[in-house]
Design a protein around this motif. Structure first.
Motif, PDB file in Angstrom:
ATOM      1  N   SER A 167       0.830  -1.198   0.000  1.00  9.91           N
ATOM      2  CA  SER A 167       0.000   0.000   0.000  1.00  9.91           C
ATOM      3  C   SER A 167       0.870   1.255   0.000  1.00  9.91           C
ATOM      4  N   TRP A 168       0.437   2.248  -0.750  1.00  7.11           N
ATOM      5  CA  TRP A 168       1.150   3.526  -0.783  1.00  7.11           C
ATOM      6  C   TRP A 168       1.059   4.252   0.554  1.00  7.11           C
ATOM      7  N   ASP A 169       0.070   3.912   1.367  1.00  7.27           N
ATOM      8  CA  ASP A 169      -0.092   4.591   2.658  1.00  7.27           C
ATOM      9  C   ASP A 169       1.076   4.346   3.607  1.00  7.27           C
ATOM     10  N   LEU A 170       1.911   3.336   3.311  1.00 10.49           N
ATOM     11  CA  LEU A 170       3.043   3.022   4.179  1.00 10.49           C
ATOM     12  C   LEU A 170       4.241   3.938   3.921  1.00 10.49           C
ATOM     13  N   ILE A 171       4.175   4.787   2.901  1.00  5.61           N
ATOM     14  CA  ILE A 171       5.294   5.661   2.563  1.00  5.61           C
ATOM     15  C   ILE A 171       5.469   6.720   3.652  1.00  5.61           C
ATOM     16  N   SER A 172       6.713   6.946   4.049  1.00  4.07           N
ATOM     17  CA  SER A 172       6.999   7.883   5.134  1.00  4.07           C
ATOM     18  C   SER A 172       6.978   9.321   4.637  1.00  4.07           C
ATOM     19  N   LEU A 173       6.787  10.250   5.589  1.00  8.08           N
ATOM     20  CA  LEU A 173       6.753  11.672   5.256  1.00  8.08           C
ATOM     21  C   LEU A 173       8.116  12.153   4.767  1.00  8.08           C
ATOM     22  N   SER A 174       9.195  11.627   5.352  1.00  4.04           N
ATOM     23  CA  SER A 174      10.533  12.042   4.933  1.00  4.04           C
ATOM     24  C   SER A 174      10.807  11.634   3.487  1.00  4.04           C
ATOM     25  N   PHE A 175      10.290  10.463   3.064  1.00  3.43           N
ATOM     26  CA  PHE A 175      10.449  10.031   1.681  1.00  3.43           C
ATOM     27  C   PHE A 175       9.714  10.981   0.742  1.00  3.43           C
ATOM     28  N   ILE A 176       8.482  11.362   1.121  1.00  7.57           N
ATOM     29  CA  ILE A 176       7.697  12.286   0.291  1.00  7.57           C
ATOM     30  C   ILE A 176       8.421  13.615   0.153  1.00  7.57           C
ATOM     31  N   LYS A 177       8.966  14.114   1.265  1.00  4.46           N
ATOM     32  CA  LYS A 177       9.675  15.393   1.219  1.00  4.46           C
ATOM     33  C   LYS A 177      10.906  15.301   0.320  1.00  4.46           C
ATOM     34  N   GLN A 178      11.588  14.149   0.384  1.00  7.14           N
ATOM     35  CA  GLN A 178      12.775  13.989  -0.441  1.00  7.14           C
ATOM     36  C   GLN A 178      12.408  13.997  -1.931  1.00  7.14           C
ATOM     37  N   ILE A 179      11.354  13.262  -2.299  1.00  8.66           N
ATOM     38  CA  ILE A 179      10.909  13.212  -3.700  1.00  8.66           C
ATOM     39  C   ILE A 179      10.416  14.586  -4.147  1.00  8.66           C
ATOM     40  N   ALA A 180       9.623  15.247  -3.297  1.00  8.94           N
ATOM     41  CA  ALA A 180       9.140  16.588  -3.634  1.00  8.94           C
ATOM     42  C   ALA A 180      10.303  17.564  -3.780  1.00  8.94           C
ATOM     43  N   GLY A 181      11.358  17.345  -2.989  1.00  5.38           N
ATOM     44  CA  GLY A 181      12.535  18.197  -3.102  1.00  5.38           C
ATOM     45  C   GLY A 181      13.185  18.096  -4.467  1.00  5.38           C
ATOM     46  N   TYR A 182      13.238  16.875  -5.028  1.00  5.30           N
ATOM     47  CA  TYR A 182      13.783  16.710  -6.372  1.00  5.30           C
ATOM     48  C   TYR A 182      12.930  17.448  -7.403  1.00  5.30           C
ATOM     49  N   VAL A 183      11.592  17.451  -7.196  1.00  4.99           N
ATOM     50  CA  VAL A 183      10.691  18.125  -8.132  1.00  4.99           C
ATOM     51  C   VAL A 183      10.838  19.638  -8.036  1.00  4.99           C
ATOM     52  N   ASN A 184      10.998  20.138  -6.822  1.00  3.83           N
ATOM     53  CA  ASN A 184      11.060  21.585  -6.616  1.00  3.83           C
ATOM     54  C   ASN A 184      12.457  22.154  -6.822  1.00  3.83           C
ATOM     55  N   GLN A 185      13.471  21.276  -6.867  1.00  6.01           N
ATOM     56  CA  GLN A 185      14.852  21.735  -6.970  1.00  6.01           C
ATOM     57  C   GLN A 185      15.212  22.103  -8.407  1.00  6.01           C
TER      58      GLN A 185
END
Length: 706
Positions: A167-185
């Motif tokens: 399930s995608w619900d198991l993904i941690s907040l730190s992982f999301i922030k890291q991926i979003a950081g690549y998008v925003n960088q």
């Protein structure tokens, strides 16, 4: 004598050894076959090995998938999925950069295999990849080796998650922030950015809780920056993520900016980009649905004040509301001049849905933003004779309802549809501006038709035709729409209607009907031959269930002797005809039992996101053949659907009943009839044949040649 159905002849490869040619008994356990193959090469520990396809995706073969093996398939002996998963898990955690890079590269390739993915996930492989991504901030991001490692890591992660095992619900907040950081960088590697956008899109679509987290980390405003790059792949992924955010939050009404860099760029719009723009257009218009389905409350003073403001702007030059109290006796007259049906209480005109309050919103926008146009329309009609006045209020309400129908406000996007209108991306209030243009068109057409109140429905029909014809020309801006509509005046619509009527002229006299009946079999045979010739050329179909970022295709064509259907997978959409040699599978026409369409197709009975909609159902068909097997199709468009269903029905000796056949039959019959009747122009054809003369009283007569 043909071999038994359970026996398939295959070749099995092993590095550094000659291939084994065996007859695989599908009734034998797969482990027994693998043991026999290992013995042939003196390999011990057969339980540590498995069979994989040597070509294509190179998937592992399991007891469930072995039935797909065909005669002549090349297989490869490989280490088992569990052993491969264990080895890769150890290698990606090693300290050597080169060894880790090679392991991640191999993992990214193997992760598409569901059998391997299951083993790797059971060994907590997802968590290991997530930790590698989260620890990326401590490494040199700009180094080439790290960039490649991260790209392969994200690819493997996305492939593993897309199997739906975890399930995608198991993904941690730190992982999301890291991926979003690549998008925003800024200045991030293209491959990393693509995979990061795809991961965020999957998070939003597959988890409601993750949507809120992703929306906080990557806003639509930040994503719009990716639409200004020259890479259309990045633009496509960015729009897909924006669409996902809008799809999950329809109540969040945000005005979209102009996508000049996408639509007005020098590069042609690819099919996937066109589809994403269409989806974005549909989702944007669906934000209007709430107002469209909201009835006006006649007792709500704030809503009544809007109607009062419409009256004030039209008839009062001053902005002082207190002065209007003296004119309450004139309100009923003013509301009649505004064109409302209910002169006493105009609020009652907005209680029907659709268009509900959306019509009032449009009228208020016109009155405030285009005040001169609004006043001109109202005063111009109030000065006409009563029988020729164009009721502004009634017209605006009906026009809003019509525009909602034309643009399908409130309907879900259709899979595979690319019908977007560029002009709606050129203004942040495109819907309102579109209404303003159309209400001026309606007023102009009303005058050209010299219409009265009894002609209201006729005028609306003409206006609908004007709008739909103009939209079909795909104007790129509101100004271009105005120019298109200027050329589609009432006289031009009459001319187009007359021209179309003449081209579709249908004679109904008995002699003509009899002639048509004689010609029809010849025309149907001509259509049948065209359909079969088209099947011999073949068509490319998209595989349903494959993810957009890894779009797969397959090709199917009929043999030249009309006896066999050849088909096979392709890595990309072909540019021309695909040779029979590249199509590995085939179905004899004699084995086909029937053709199913729409919701009767097996692949349409399982629901999935954006799959069970009207558009896909209308393009789906399946071929049932012995023994109880199906070949499932989803045509790329309605034309290909009609061609293939007609052709298959013709091969089975059944009637071709598609809309395209009816259209072609009408067109060809009309042309043939006109050609045959060319010499009878301006000659009245009698309803009945001339009477047969009476018999002569005597047959005793001769002709004298002298």
């Amino acid at each position: 004598m043909p071999p038994p159905a359970d026996i398939v002849k295959v070749a099995i490869e092993w590095p550094g050894a000659n291939a084994q040619l065996i007859e695989m008994d599908q009734k034998r356990p797969l482990s027994s076959i693998i043991r026999e193959v290992c013995d042939g090469w003196s390999l011990s520990g057969s339980e540590q090995f498995a069979l994989r396809y040597a070509d294509g995706p190179q998937l592992y073969i399991t007891e469930q998938s072995r039935c797909d093996i065909k005669n002549g398939t090349i297989l490869r002996l490989a280490i088992s999925p569990a052993r491969a998963a264990r080895q890769l898990l150890e290698r990606i955690q090693s300290h050597g950069i080169d060894a880790r890079l090679e392991a991640l590269k191999e993992l990214a390739k193997l992760s598409a295999d569901p059998t391997f993915a299951t083993e790797f996930i059971n060994m907590e492989g997802i968590g290991t990849l997530a930790r590698l991504v989260e620890s990326g901030t401590h490494l040199n991001f700009l180094s080439l080796s790290f960039g490649e490692m991260l790209a392969f890591t994200l690819t493997a992660f996305l492939e593993l998650m897309d199997h739906g095992i975890v399930s995608w619900d198991l993904i941690s907040l730190s992982f999301i922030k890291q991926i979003a950081g690549y998008v925003n960088q800024p200045m991030v590697d293209v491959s990393i950015l693509q995979r990061s956008l795809a991961i965020l899109e999957s998070m939003v679509l597959n988890s409601h809780s993750l949507y809120h987290r992703v929306a906080q980390e990557s806003t639509v405003g930040q994503l719009i920056g990716h639409l200004q790059v020259s890479n259309q792949e990045i633009q496509t992924y960015a729009i897909a993520l924006i669409n996902a955010l809008f799809l999950k939050a329809p109540e969040d009404r945000r005005q979209l900016v102009l996508f000049q860099h996408v639509i007005r760029g020098n590069r042609p719009i690819k099919a996937e980009m066109a589809h994403q723009l269409y989806v974005l257009q549909v989702l944007t218009f669906n934000l209007l649905e709430e107002r469209m389905m909201t009835k006006m409350d006649p007792n709500d003073q704030s809503q009544r004040d809007i109607i009062f403001e419409l009256r004030r702007i039209a008839f009062d030059g001053e902005s002082d509301l207190t002065g209007t109290e003296k004119r309450k006796a004139m309100y009923t007259k003013d509301y009649k001049m505004l064109g409302f049906t209910n002169h006493v209480n105009p609020a009652m005109d907005f209680t029907q849905t659709p268009p509900g309050m959306l019509a009032l919103d449009n009228m208020l926008y016109l009155a405030r933003v285009h005040q001169d146009t609004y006043i001109r329309i109202v005063l111009e009609n109030s000065s006409r004779e009563d029988k020729h006045e164009c009721p502004f209020g009634r017209c605006a309400i009906e026009l809003t309802r019509m525009l909602c129908e034309i643009l399908q406000v409130g309907e879900l996007p259709n899979e595979g549809c690319n019908d977007y209108h560029p002009m709606f991306f050129t203004h942040d209030r495109a819907w309102e501006e579109f209404f303003c243009v159309c209400i001026q068109l309606l007023n102009k057409t009303w005058k050209e038709m010299r219409a009265t109140a009894e002609d209201f429905n006729k005028v609306m029909q003409v206006v609908r035709e004007q709008i739909t014809r103009a939209l079909a020309m795909k104007p790129s801006s509101i100004d271009q729409l105005k120019n298109k509509l200027r050329g589609l005046n009432y006289s031009e619509i009459l001319r187009l209607r007359q021209s179309e009527r003449m081209s579709q002229d249908d004679f109904q006299s008995p002699p003509i009907i009899e002639l048509r009946e004689r010609i029809q079999p010849e025309i149907l045979e001509l259509i049948k031959q065209q359909r079969l010739n088209r099947l011999c050329e073949g068509s490319c179909f998209r595989k349903l269930g494959n993810r957009r970022r890894q779009e797969k295709f397959w090709f199917c064509r009929l043999s030249l002797n009309h006896k066999v259907l050849h088909y096979g997978d392709l890595d990309e959409s072909p540019q021309g005809e695909v040779p029979f040699e590249l199509l590995s599978d085939k179905i004899p026409i004699s084995d086909i039992k029937s053709v199913l369409t729409g919701k009767d197709c097996p692949h349409m009975k399982e629901k999935s996101a954006l799959k069970q909609n009207k558009e896909v159902l209308e393009l789906a068909f399946s071929v049932l053949y012995d023994p109880d097997e199906t070949l499932n199709f989803v045509a790329p468009n309605k034309y290909e659907y009609c061609i293939w269903t007609d052709g298959l029905c013709a091969l089975l000796g059944r009637e071709m009943g598609s809309d395209l056949t009816r259209s072609d039959l009408d067109t060809l019959m009309s042309m043939e009839m006109k050609l045959r009747l060319l010499d009878l122009e301006n000659i009245t054809i009698p309803e009945a044949p001339p009477p047969v003369p009476k018999e002569p009283s005597s047959y005793n007569f001769t002709y004298n040649y002298s």
